[in-house]
Write an enzyme that holds these catalytic residues in place. Structure first.
Site, PDB file in Angstrom:
ATOM      1  N   LYS A  40      56.159  -0.925  29.730  1.00  0.00           N
ATOM      2  CA  LYS A  40      56.897   0.085  29.909  1.00  0.00           C
ATOM      3  C   LYS A  40      56.482   1.547  28.602  1.00  0.00           C
ATOM      4  O   LYS A  40      55.715   1.186  27.946  1.00  0.00           O
ATOM      5  CB  LYS A  40      58.813  -0.467  29.012  1.00  0.00           C
ATOM      6  CG  LYS A  40      58.738  -0.945  28.113  1.00  0.00           C
ATOM      7  CD  LYS A  40      59.596  -1.323  27.518  1.00  0.00           C
ATOM      8  CE  LYS A  40      60.343  -2.436  28.164  1.00  0.00           C
ATOM      9  NZ  LYS A  40      61.792  -1.744  29.253  1.00  0.00           N
ATOM     10  N   ARG A  41      57.144   2.512  28.966  1.00  0.00           N
ATOM     11  CA  ARG A  41      57.016   3.554  28.149  1.00  0.00           C
ATOM     12  C   ARG A  41      56.614   3.343  26.232  1.00  0.00           C
ATOM     13  O   ARG A  41      57.752   2.390  25.716  1.00  0.00           O
ATOM     14  CB  ARG A  41      56.968   4.907  28.363  1.00  0.00           C
ATOM     15  CG  ARG A  41      57.087   5.709  29.159  1.00  0.00           C
ATOM     16  CD  ARG A  41      55.682   6.026  28.925  1.00  0.00           C
ATOM     17  NE  ARG A  41      55.688   7.214  28.388  1.00  0.00           N
ATOM     18  CZ  ARG A  41      55.111   8.421  28.263  1.00  0.00           C
ATOM     19  NH1 ARG A  41      55.058   8.606  29.499  1.00  0.00           N
ATOM     20  NH2 ARG A  41      54.335   9.097  27.378  1.00  0.00           N
TER      21      ARG A  41
ATOM     22  N   THR B 188      64.556  -0.402  34.959  1.00  0.00           N
ATOM     23  CA  THR B 188      64.359  -0.506  35.807  1.00  0.00           C
ATOM     24  C   THR B 188      63.724  -2.063  35.923  1.00  0.00           C
ATOM     25  O   THR B 188      63.223  -2.389  37.028  1.00  0.00           O
ATOM     26  CB  THR B 188      63.990   0.535  36.814  1.00  0.00           C
ATOM     27  OG1 THR B 188      62.800   1.191  36.459  1.00  0.00           O
ATOM     28  CG2 THR B 188      64.724   1.899  37.298  1.00  0.00           C
TER      29      THR B 188
ATOM     30  N   HIS C  22      70.062  11.089  32.203  1.00  0.00           N
ATOM     31  CA  HIS C  22      69.357   9.430  31.907  1.00  0.00           C
ATOM     32  C   HIS C  22      69.346   9.095  30.324  1.00  0.00           C
ATOM     33  O   HIS C  22      68.580   8.118  30.441  1.00  0.00           O
ATOM     34  CB  HIS C  22      67.908  10.102  32.761  1.00  0.00           C
ATOM     35  CG  HIS C  22      67.890  10.013  34.528  1.00  0.00           C
ATOM     36  ND1 HIS C  22      67.260   9.478  35.531  1.00  0.00           N
ATOM     37  CD2 HIS C  22      68.362  10.626  35.373  1.00  0.00           C
ATOM     38  CE1 HIS C  22      67.262   9.013  36.195  1.00  0.00           C
ATOM     39  NE2 HIS C  22      67.690   9.724  36.364  1.00  0.00           N
TER      40      HIS C  22
ATOM     41  N   LYS D  75      62.802  -4.940  38.149  1.00  0.00           N
ATOM     42  CA  LYS D  75      61.370  -5.539  39.646  1.00  0.00           C
ATOM     43  C   LYS D  75      61.364  -7.086  38.464  1.00  0.00           C
ATOM     44  O   LYS D  75      60.411  -7.641  39.934  1.00  0.00           O
ATOM     45  CB  LYS D  75      60.091  -4.713  39.026  1.00  0.00           C
ATOM     46  CG  LYS D  75      60.669  -3.195  38.899  1.00  0.00           C
ATOM     47  CD  LYS D  75      59.121  -2.056  38.328  1.00  0.00           C
ATOM     48  CE  LYS D  75      60.171  -0.435  37.918  1.00  0.00           C
ATOM     49  NZ  LYS D  75      59.262   0.171  37.054  1.00  0.00           N
TER      50      LYS D  75
ATOM     51  N   LYS E 256      62.774   1.235  22.112  1.00  0.00           N
ATOM     52  CA  LYS E 256      62.527  -0.121  22.804  1.00  0.00           C
ATOM     53  C   LYS E 256      62.141  -1.162  22.165  1.00  0.00           C
ATOM     54  O   LYS E 256      61.576  -2.301  23.192  1.00  0.00           O
ATOM     55  CB  LYS E 256      61.674   0.365  24.098  1.00  0.00           C
ATOM     56  CG  LYS E 256      61.572   1.217  25.471  1.00  0.00           C
ATOM     57  CD  LYS E 256      60.701   2.322  26.477  1.00  0.00           C
ATOM     58  CE  LYS E 256      61.050   2.872  27.535  1.00  0.00           C
ATOM     59  NZ  LYS E 256      61.940   2.606  28.301  1.00  0.00           N
TER      60      LYS E 256
END
Ligand SMILES: *Cc1c(COP(=O)(O)O)cnc(C)c1O
Length: 795
Positions: A557-558, A665, A378, A669, A563
């Protein structure tokens, strides 16, 4: 939003949401009243909204039971191949609505609840999220369970029943504060404890070798108590099982051998054993290396493998020749998928069972083991890769360490035979890393012990092969595969029928509507309804007012440096400065919504949350800016909040540094809910761009090759600071305390030098300015809108 439906709409909804017969409604009402009386022991004079939620949940659950028993009976009789998904995380969210939809009961329940004078949405809001996950990895596990049940596969999810899931995030004075997630306080109507299937798990002790083989003795035992949760398929009568283990101390815990005379202390010490399933580690993409976490990982593995082998032995394939079970057909009957390396101890554990207990020869045991396991990688971030210290494993699992050494010896002998005198290669490929502390590389263990290794998006699988595990891919190229992540859709479409719920490729049927103005306007209308609804939710829950006709620019998101929420923040500051520089200039009103949890020990991530809140404070209160720009930090982002915010989004931020987000993901969405994407060529964004056409996404920034090249040359933030006046201004403002006047130095280390997460792919200076959003921006061919508002993720 709840406008009356046309007859046609009604028929279409009914086909997907279940038929509302007067009988079924009456029966549901009877069930509800029966549970209120007998299960909750309340009458309507004293019942609370929570009682009503539980009465409804039990009523819906009743409809699962027969299908659940029949499905398991069917598996027992037919003995199909079993699929076991092993994961330390299952991020399930809420269960009630998903169950009603999958059983086709939604309409009848809506009607029953209405007739009872109650409000369905209010009842649904009472359910606690099952927050047994951190982010994408845990949500993927939940989506897979849903999808496998919908496909009718004999699949099981195996994990830990954490007493406390992912913490609840509070924002106090702009800072993240963590609160314990006591999700089981009021009971969980969806689980069934199965004490009759309790199993022992051993820790510590020592190994005794003799002519009859190795014996692991003098261990401490913890019991694993299974709790089963039903996993219904979509309208197919299949109900699979998610089995989560809870730790229990044996009744003689600490009383048998020592501590005699201190009975009270011995009872109190039972907590020590039961702490194993107390709490989810709140790290996303980060390896912490704590002993309790290693205990959790082995706990789920040891209990699950006993369960799997018991089930195999009970099947017609678990035949015995005189005394022993024949395991030759094991890999044909059993597939075990490892969700990252977290359950990697399953590999030496299965070897231990085969060799030490079942007395299989090593080579045979190894062949069966390899053909049973498959491993999903992952992440390639070095700080996330599990590398357990040998000393710790030796103490906790002494026999497993010996087995890992044996696996490694044979593995290295094999490499040496293929590549003589290549010491560097042996060192690189060893399961054991030498160094300050000797460590076990769990990814190497998984690769060696599996017949298949997959990454989670095309680009990520390529990076896995070409960079991180290059030597392994050279050795066994056929072992390395790609399985791009997906999400489980479940909603309602008027234009293309409901088949797309099972087969997402049918979304291409929307192609013929891209020039249909009426359709585009309908889509925009539903989007607008979702935005209004979300704005009302924010106002009700958080007393913040946002403008529903502004562009909702969402980054949830986290919180992670890779990110790049920090880059988004720089973009916000840049927009703010532009408005102030030229207040008369036309500007697309924008509400930037950022949300996500930071790992409690992740200092920089917590500083980024504080910075976003500090910037929001300034921007939202500047009269020059007015309603043009608003910044919201969305508190406590989780599955049930994702279901609200994603359908309300116009612009989806997927802006990780290229090469760092394995798949993502969240990106999917948003796209399935009709948002436009701004993003980098990273993770599954690449395939989304391929599918929709690059012209339908706002792609910007460096590609993986550019990042690799820059890293080789050395990244120098100063260059970009000097070259870009708007960036310089933003950084200077942060540094000078413009956003933190009470503590001017507060954000010094956030921009110190400045931060590597600010890769020079800052937002394009011309940021997409679409208003009102869908249909007028670039055309997104996947853009479709789900009638109902919430996102398709397994709901
Ligand atoms: C989908 C999802 C994630 C993963 O989001 P990414 O953008 O892929 O990191 C995280 N948290 C929740 C609650 C989700 O539903």
């Amino acid at each position: 939003m709840s406008r009356p439906l046309s007859d046609q709409e009604r028929r279409k909804q009914i086909s997907i949401r279940g038929i509302v017969g007067a009988e079924s409604v009456a029966e549901l009402k009877r069930g509800f009243n029966r549970h209120l009386h007998f299960t909750l022991v309340k009458d309507r004079n004293v019942a609370t909204p929570r009682d009503y939620y539980f009465a409804l949940a039990h009523t819906v659950r009743d409809h699962l039971v027969g299908r659940w028993i029949r499905t398991q009976q069917y598996y027992y009789e037919k003995d199909p191949k079993r699929i076991y998904y092993l994961s330390l995380e299952f991020y399930m969210g809420r269960t009630l609505q998903n169950t009603m939809i999958n059983l086709g009961l939604q309409n009848a329940c809506d009607e029953a609840v209405y007739q009872l004078g109650l409000d369905m949405e209010e009842l649904e809001e009472i359910e606690e999220d099952a927050g047994l996950g951190n982010g994408g990895l845990g949500r993927l596990a939940a989506c897979f369970l849903d999808s496998m049940a919908t496909l009718g596969l004999a699949a099981y999810g195996y994990g830990i029943r954490y007493e406390y899931g992912i913490f609840n995030q509070k924002i106090r004075d702009g800072w993240q504060v963590e609160e314990a997630d006591d999700w089981l306080r009021h009971g969980n109507p969806w689980e069934k404890a199965r004490p009759e299937y309790m199993l022992p798990v051993h820790f510590y002790g020592r190994v005794e070798h003799s002519a009859s083989g190795a014996k692991w003795i003098d261990t401490q035992v913890v019991l694993a108590l299974p709790y089963d949760t039903p996993v219904p398929g979509y309208m197919n009568n299949t109900v699979n099982t998610m089995r989560l283990w809870s730790a229990r101390a044996p009744n003689d815990f600490n009383l048998r051998d020592f501590n005699v005379g201190d009975y009270i202390q011995a009872v109190l010490d039972r907590n020590l054993a039961e702490n194993i399933s107390r709490v989810l580690y709140p790290n996303d993409n980060f390896f912490e290396g704590k002993e309790l976490r290693l205990k959790q990982e082995y706990f789920v593995v040891a209990a699950t493998l006993q369960d799997i082998i018991r089930r195999f032995k009970a099947s017609k394939f678990g035949s015995t020749d005189s005394v022993r079970t024949v395991f030759d057909s094991f890999p044909d009957q059993v597939a075990i998928q490892l969700n990252d390396t977290h359950p990697a101890m399953a590999i030496p554990e299965l070897m231990r069972i085969f060799v030490d207990i079942e007395k299989l020869p090593w080579d045979k045991a190894w062949d069966i083991t390899k053909r049973t396991f498959a491993y999903t990688n992952h992440t390639v971030l070095p700080e996330a890769l599990e590398r357990w210290p040998v000393d710790l494993v030796e103490k906790l699992l002494p026999r497993h360490l010996q087995i890992i050494y044996e696996i490694n010896q044979r593995h290295l002998d094999h490499i040496a035979s293929l590549f003589p005198n290549d010491v560097g290669r042996l060192r690189r490929m060893s399961l054991i890393e030498e160094g300050d502390t000797k460590r076990i590389n769990m990814a190497h263990l998984c690769i060696v012990g599996s017949h298949a290794v997959n990454g989670v998006a095309k680009i990520h699988s390529e990076i896995v092969k070409s960079q991180v595990f290059e030597d392994f891919a050279e050795l066994e190229p056929e072992k390395f595969q790609n399985k791009t992540n997906g999400i489980t859709p479940q909603l309602i479409a008027e234009k293309i029928g409901e088949d797309y719920v099972r087969d997402l490729s049918q979304l291409t049927k929307l192609h013929k509507f891209v020039d249909d103005d009426l359709f585009i306007r309908e889509v925009a209308k539903v989007k607008q309804e979702n935005k209004v609804k979300f704005a009302l939710y924010l106002e009700k829950e958080y007393k913040v007012k946002i403008n529903p006709s502004s562009m909702f620019d969402v980054h949830v998101k986290r919180i992670h440096e890779y990110k790049r929420q920090l880059m988004n923040c720089l973009h916000i500051i840049t927009m703010y400065n532009r408005i102030r520089r030229d207040p008369a200039k036309l500007f697309v009103p924008r509400t930037v919504i950022i949300g996500g949890k930071a790992a409690p020990g992740y200092h920089m991530a917590k500083m980024i949350i504080k910075l976003i809140n500090a910037v929001a404070q300034v921007v939202n209160n500047d009269p020059v800016v007015g309603s043009k720009l608003k910044v919201i930090f969305l508190e406590n982002y989780r599955v049930s909040l994702a279901e609200k915010v994603i359908p309300a989004t116009d612009l989806s931020e997927q802006i990780s540094t290229a090469g760092t987000e394995a798949s993502g993901t969240g990106n999917m969405k948003f796209m399935l809910n009709g948002a436009l994407t701004i993003g980098t060529m990273d993770g599954a964004n690449v395939e989304m761009a391929e599918e929709a056409g690059e012209e339908n996404l706002f792609i910007f920034g460096m590609r993986v090759e550019d990042v690799t090249e820059l890293d080789r040359k050395g990244y120098n933030a100063q260059l970009y600071y000097d070259r870009l006046p708007e960036l310089k201004q933003a950084v200077d403002q942060i540094k000078s305390g413009f956003f933190s006047p009470d503590d001017p130095n507060l954000f010094n280390d956030v921009v110190l030098g400045f931060h590597p997460s600010i890769h020079p792919s800052i937002h394009p200076s011309i940021h997409p300015s679409i208003h009102p959003s869908p249909g007028l921006g670039p055309r997104c061919t996947w853009m479709m809108l789900l009638r109902h508002g919430f996102w398709p993720l397994s709901r």
